[in-house]
Scaffold this active site. Structure first.
Site, mmCIF file in Angstrom:
data_model
loop_
_atom_site.group_PDB
_atom_site.id
_atom_site.type_symbol
_atom_site.label_atom_id
_atom_site.label_comp_id
_atom_site.label_asym_id
_atom_site.label_seq_id
_atom_site.Cartn_x
_atom_site.Cartn_y
_atom_site.Cartn_z
ATOM 1 N N CYS A 106 0.853 -1.187 0.000
ATOM 2 C CA CYS A 106 0.000 0.000 0.000
ATOM 3 C C CYS A 106 0.892 1.241 0.000
ATOM 4 O O CYS A 106 1.826 1.353 0.791
ATOM 5 C CB CYS A 106 -0.899 -0.067 1.226
ATOM 6 S SG CYS A 106 -0.984 1.393 2.220
ATOM 7 N N GLU A 107 0.627 2.160 -0.915
ATOM 8 C CA GLU A 107 1.503 3.325 -1.042
ATOM 9 C C GLU A 107 1.299 4.338 0.082
ATOM 10 O O GLU A 107 2.096 5.245 0.241
ATOM 11 C CB GLU A 107 1.305 4.004 -2.404
ATOM 12 C CG GLU A 107 -0.016 4.690 -2.593
ATOM 13 C CD GLU A 107 -0.115 5.324 -3.984
ATOM 14 O OE1 GLU A 107 0.714 5.021 -4.846
ATOM 15 O OE2 GLU A 107 -1.049 6.124 -4.180
ATOM 16 N N HIS A 108 0.233 4.171 0.833
ATOM 17 C CA HIS A 108 -0.005 5.127 1.921
ATOM 18 C C HIS A 108 0.771 4.779 3.187
ATOM 19 O O HIS A 108 1.132 5.658 3.961
ATOM 20 C CB HIS A 108 -1.500 5.183 2.260
ATOM 21 C CG HIS A 108 -2.345 5.563 1.096
ATOM 22 N ND1 HIS A 108 -3.502 4.890 0.751
ATOM 23 C CD2 HIS A 108 -2.178 6.531 0.167
ATOM 24 C CE1 HIS A 108 -4.014 5.440 -0.333
ATOM 25 N NE2 HIS A 108 -3.240 6.432 -0.710
ATOM 26 N N HIS A 109 0.960 3.480 3.422
ATOM 27 C CA HIS A 109 1.600 3.055 4.660
ATOM 28 C C HIS A 109 2.823 2.164 4.445
ATOM 29 O O HIS A 109 3.470 1.775 5.411
ATOM 30 C CB HIS A 109 0.595 2.297 5.536
ATOM 31 C CG HIS A 109 -0.612 3.102 5.904
ATOM 32 N ND1 HIS A 109 -1.802 3.044 5.212
ATOM 33 C CD2 HIS A 109 -0.797 4.016 6.894
ATOM 34 C CE1 HIS A 109 -2.670 3.870 5.756
ATOM 35 N NE2 HIS A 109 -2.098 4.479 6.769
ATOM 36 N N GLN A 147 -5.210 -0.366 -4.431
ATOM 37 C CA GLN A 147 -5.823 -1.533 -5.067
ATOM 38 C C GLN A 147 -6.596 -1.179 -6.336
ATOM 39 O O GLN A 147 -6.581 -1.921 -7.315
ATOM 40 C CB GLN A 147 -6.731 -2.238 -4.047
ATOM 41 C CG GLN A 147 -7.231 -3.594 -4.533
ATOM 42 C CD GLN A 147 -8.086 -4.289 -3.497
ATOM 43 O OE1 GLN A 147 -7.861 -4.126 -2.292
ATOM 44 N NE2 GLN A 147 -9.076 -5.042 -3.938
ATOM 45 N N HIS A 175 -5.863 -5.783 3.655
ATOM 46 C CA HIS A 175 -4.870 -4.705 3.799
ATOM 47 C C HIS A 175 -4.329 -4.717 5.231
ATOM 48 O O HIS A 175 -5.071 -4.464 6.171
ATOM 49 C CB HIS A 175 -5.506 -3.343 3.504
ATOM 50 C CG HIS A 175 -5.816 -3.145 2.050
ATOM 51 N ND1 HIS A 175 -5.203 -2.178 1.284
ATOM 52 C CD2 HIS A 175 -6.652 -3.814 1.223
ATOM 53 C CE1 HIS A 175 -5.657 -2.253 0.033
ATOM 54 N NE2 HIS A 175 -6.545 -3.238 -0.021
ATOM 55 N N CYS A 177 -2.511 -2.615 6.585
ATOM 56 C CA CYS A 177 -2.576 -1.287 7.224
ATOM 57 C C CYS A 177 -3.914 -1.096 7.927
ATOM 58 O O CYS A 177 -4.024 -0.287 8.833
ATOM 59 C CB CYS A 177 -2.320 -0.181 6.212
ATOM 60 S SG CYS A 177 -3.476 -0.143 4.855
HETATM 61 ZN ZN LIG Z 1 -2.529 1.665 3.676
#
Ligand SMILES: [Zn+2]
Length: 236
Positions: A106-109, A147, A175, A177
């Site tokens: 995941c590019e956010h976390h 995703q 996920h 995260c």
């Molecule tokens: Zn994430």
């Protein structure tokens, strides 16, 4: 005198590289400094760890190696992966490859999300060698992703390479995260889809595919185009 120089006890030392006490210690010990490994060492320090303790001393090297592999999709050429495995056929029935395992970040976390990918297409006059489809999924999974985009990229690439009558990609993922951080529903599964051509335009074709996946009970979330708002809580 800079703060860094005081910390390091070396007056006039440039702050820029290696930038941290642990980086300096490492450089003194090994005589070299690898920029990415140094960043990982800084991260460990920032988390309150001692990057020089026995269990962590080789961690930056391992993390660099594993992250390089997990993002190898950026450096992979799709045409090389397909390697000529595109064939002209006189066949226009639905081709399905289901339950393809995938692992992405995941590019956010920068935490993993993983699950199953299902791919279908209806050829117009070309097909892709079946074994190449999981490879295609790997190329796009081994990047920093959300995703929805991952799902769309797989579908668009198949469309671009063989111009089929339609393409459908469905991805179901957990996920970490969300589950590890205890955000909302820990056992929830995010489902995304990308429907192109006949899968987008003809409800019956779409339903046939979903029934073959035995996902028809979830058809409600598989309407047109990539779904949204199923991702991790990006802002947290
Ligand atoms: Zn994430």
């Amino acid at each position: 005198m800079t703060v860094s120089a005081i910390v390091n006890g070396v007056e006039g030392l440039p702050i820029a590289e290696p930038g941290t006490r642990s980086g300096l210690v490492h450089m003194q010990r090994t005589g070299t400094i690898d920029p990415m490994q140094d960043l990982i060492r800084q991260l460990l320090s920032g988390l309150g760890e001692d990057p020089e303790r026995e269990g962590l001393v080789n961690t930056p090297k391992r993390v660099e190696k594993s992250l390089t592999f997990l993002t190898s999709g950026y450096r992979t050429d799709i045409d090389e992966v397909l390697n000529g495995a595109l064939f002209t056929v006189d066949y226009s029935e639905m081709v399905i490859v289901k339950d393809i395992d995938f692992y992405s970040l995941c590019e956010h976390h920068l935490l993993p999300f993983f699950g199953k990918c299902h791919v279908a297409y209806i050829p117009s006059n070309r097909v892709i060698g079946l074994s190449k489809i999981p490879r295609l999924v790997d190329v796009f999974s081994r990047r920093l992703q959300v995703q929805e985009r991952l799902t769309g990229q797989i579908a668009e690439t198949i469309r671009e390479k063989i111009a089929p009558l339609g393409v459908a990609v469905v991805m179901e993922a957990t996920h970490l995260c969300m589950s590890m951080r205890g955000v909302e529903k820990q056992n929830s599964c995010a489902v995304t889809s990308s429907m192109l051509g006949t899968f987008r335009d003809v409800a019956r074709t779409r339903m046939e595919f979903l029934e073959l996946l035995q996902l028809s009970s979830r058809a409600g979330v598989l309407r047109r185009g990539p779904s949204t708002n199923l991702e991790c809580i990006a802002e947290e």
